[in-house]
Design a protein around this motif. Structure first.
Motif, short mmCIF file in Angstrom:
data_model
loop_
_atom_site.label_atom_id
_atom_site.label_comp_id
_atom_site.label_asym_id
_atom_site.label_seq_id
_atom_site.Cartn_x
_atom_site.Cartn_y
_atom_site.Cartn_z
N SER A 8 11.30 0.35 -0.02
CA SER A 8 10.84 0.50 1.29
C SER A 8 9.25 0.87 1.18
N PRO A 9 8.66 0.77 2.19
CA PRO A 9 7.12 1.28 2.14
C PRO A 9 7.00 2.94 2.62
N THR A 10 5.68 3.10 2.31
CA THR A 10 5.28 4.73 2.58
C THR A 10 4.23 4.40 3.58
N SER A 11 4.42 4.99 4.98
CA SER A 11 3.59 4.76 6.01
C SER A 11 2.14 5.45 5.99
N GLY A 12 1.09 5.01 6.44
CA GLY A 12 -0.31 5.61 6.71
C GLY A 12 -0.47 6.02 7.87
N ALA B 164 2.51 0.87 7.76
CA ALA B 164 2.59 0.76 6.53
C ALA B 164 1.92 -0.49 6.10
N GLN C 20 1.42 -3.94 4.10
CA GLN C 20 2.54 -5.09 3.45
C GLN C 20 1.81 -5.72 2.51
N GLY D 40 4.81 9.31 -1.96
CA GLY D 40 5.55 7.84 -1.61
C GLY D 40 6.58 7.68 -2.58
N ALA E 222 -1.40 9.50 5.22
CA ALA E 222 -0.19 9.35 4.53
C ALA E 222 0.30 10.64 4.16
N ALA F 76 -0.81 5.51 1.14
CA ALA F 76 0.13 4.67 1.97
C ALA F 76 0.32 3.52 0.96
N SER G 236 2.80 -0.12 0.21
CA SER G 236 3.61 -1.01 0.45
C SER G 236 5.31 -0.93 -0.23
#
Length: 516
Positions: free
Chosen positions: A387-391, A396, A398, A443, A500, A505, A507
């Motif tokens: 899964s990604p880590t959002s900013g 997040a 891609q 992350g 983040a 951040a 992907s």
């Protein structure tokens, strides 16, 4: 260019074309047989051949134009008027294409095609019990700039002929070599297997036979005896279909390679097969189409083992039934690409692969009939890992593949970072394996740092500081080496983003396995 590719990649999730949009026209030919059709129920089959085009648009729609030539038992032949149709399509992650004839009701009336990963060749066979007609379809995408010289050289050849004269149905399967001179002449020769209705297979040499041909700029091929077909954009596969009198035949050719080996053909293949069980030992007479997967595992440079898993759709006068089977045995391959599958030491599929080792063709002699098989190397679309880590703004970045399937020889393949912070610096990590979710800078790292291959610095486009507005691309031209099939790269994008948890951040990971 990569900003445009980014938009195309993001748009792909919203329309029906699936993992990769198709565009352009495929010319196809097909042949088969059935107990009903325009001639009504008969104890011996009606044979038929289709010829037409499928036109795909990037928005997930297709159009069909086709004519059907049928020869009834006894020799009466008829040609249908041009028939047309439209629908939607979806390209799956394994390289199959689903055609929906009723887009408003997905799954109500679907059809399936096998798609070569470069989009240049398609194959189809019957897949359900709702039709008593066996069928095998081969198509090639039309292109530009083709001439008679596009076919120059030596090719593996398979020709499958269905005849329905007054003397009774017969099928003929040729396997051999065809040589084109590049200016309009060809010569072919090989081994011919002949099976009359209620008889047994006889084998003899044939040729050399001569003929003439021409190639239109879009790749359409026409022969001096009236057969028509096409050569694929890569110039490595051609087909033509002849519909004349009481005979319908399809000829398919694969350009020969050199120094081919078992490791070059290793991996998973889609296989489509049509077999006419009209031999004296076949009771009752049957028309069978098979589709499934063929896995080739090399043991030496010239040989190995195979695992074949097939869905059989078999029709007799009593109806149509489905069954499944699995079989394992041995294969061998010669330097010029001749590839045979054996069972108990006997050749059951006498075939060949093309110069790129991504298309297979063979004559099938199972003991109760005679048939033909076509195979395409299975596609492998990159899939996300973790899964990604959002900013900033909870968005997040891609990481998306562009340029088609990651196949050997795809010079246009690449990766695009999208949805990052506008104008931000970033890095694209490429490793040889995944990691089981390692905590990193607030992350999660999905690439194995112990197998890191390279970290590529990037500068995202877009207005500085705008959330989700940043994008950048990395071209990853893949050499045309069949031995690269199965090689793996795992990628992940990191973007500097104060929004983040710890200023970076990320992907999700992207697992990229190369296919042929």
């Amino acid at each position: 260019m990569y900003r445009l590719l980014t938009l195309l990649a993001l748009a792909s999730a919203a329309v029906a074309q699936g993992v990769v949009p198709l565009s352009g026209t495929v010319r196809f030919g097909s042949l088969g047989a059935g107990f009903a059709g325009p001639c009504g129920p008969n104890p011996t089959p009606t044979v038929f051949g289709d010829e037409g085009t499928l036109t795909f648009t990037p928005n997930g729609r297709f159009g069909l134009s086709v004519t059907t030539y049928a020869v009834c038992p006894g020799g009466t032949a008829s040609m249908s008027p041009v028939q047309t149709g439209t629908g939607s399509y979806d390209v799956r992650t394994d390289g199959t294409v689903v055609l929906e004839w009723v887009p408003a009701l997905p799954g109500a009336d679907p059809d399936w095609l096998f798609l070569r990963t470069d989009g240049g060749v398609v194959v189809r066979t019957r897949h359900s019990e709702h039709s008593d007609e066996s069928v095998l379809l081969v198509g090639a995408a039309l292109s530009s700039g083709k001439t008679a010289a596009s076919l120059a050289g030596s090719w593996h050849l398979v020709r499958f002929s269905q005849r329905n004269p007054s003397a009774g149905m017969a099928v003929v399967a040729d396997a051999g070599t065809i040589d084109f001179d590049g200016v309009g002449g060809y010569r072919h020769s090989g081994t011919r297997r002949t099976l009359p209705f209620g008889g047994s297979v006889t084998t003899a040499s044939y040729g050399p036979n001569n003929g003439t041909y021409s190639v239109a700029p879009d790749g359409t091929v026409t022969t001096g005896i009236g057969a028509t077909g096409a050569v694929a954009p890569a110039g490595d596969v051609f087909f033509w279909i002849l519909r004349s009198g009481t005979e319908i035949s399809m000829t398919v050719g694969l350009r020969k390679g050199s120094a081919r080996s078992a490791p070059m053909v290793a991996g998973d293949w889609w296989i489509a097969l049509m077999n006419h069980g009209i031999q004296a030992t076949a009771s009752p007479v049957s028309l069978r189409t098979d589709l499934g997967t063929l896995a080739l595992q090399p043991a030496t440079s010239t040989a190995g083992t195979f695992d074949l898993t097939m869905l059989h759709v078999e029709s007799t006068l009593a109806g149509t039934q489905l069954s499944q089977s699995s079989h394992s045995d041995a294969f061998d391959v010669s330097p010029d690409g001749v590839l045979n599958l054996t069972s108990g030491g006997q050749i059951v599929v006498a075939g060949a692969v093309n110069e790129h080792c991504d298309t297979f063709l063979g004559v099938v002699d199972p003991g109760d009939g005679l048939g033909v098989a076509v195979g395409l190397s299975a596609g492998r679309w990159p899939h996300p890992v973790g899964s990604p880590t959002s900013g900033a703004g909870g968005i997040a970045p891609q990481l998306l593949p562009v340029g088609g399937f990651p196949r050997a020889g795809n010079a246009g393949f690449g990766l695009v970072v999208a949805g990052g912070l506008g104008g931000a610096p970033a890095a694209l990590l490429l490793a040889a394996d995944t990691a089981p979710g390692l905590p990193f800078l607030g992350g999660t790292l999905w690439v194995d740092p112990g197998k890191l291959l390279v970290a590529v610095p990037l500068q995202l486009s877009g207005p500085t500081g705008w959330t989700g507005a940043g994008a950048a691309g990395l071209p990853l031209s893949i050499p045309a080496d069949p031995l690269l099939a199965g090689a793996r790269i795992v990628a992940q994008a990191l973007v500097v983003d104060a929004g983040a948890p710890q200023g970076v951040a990320m992907s999700a990971g992207l697992d990229v396995e190369l296919c042929r």
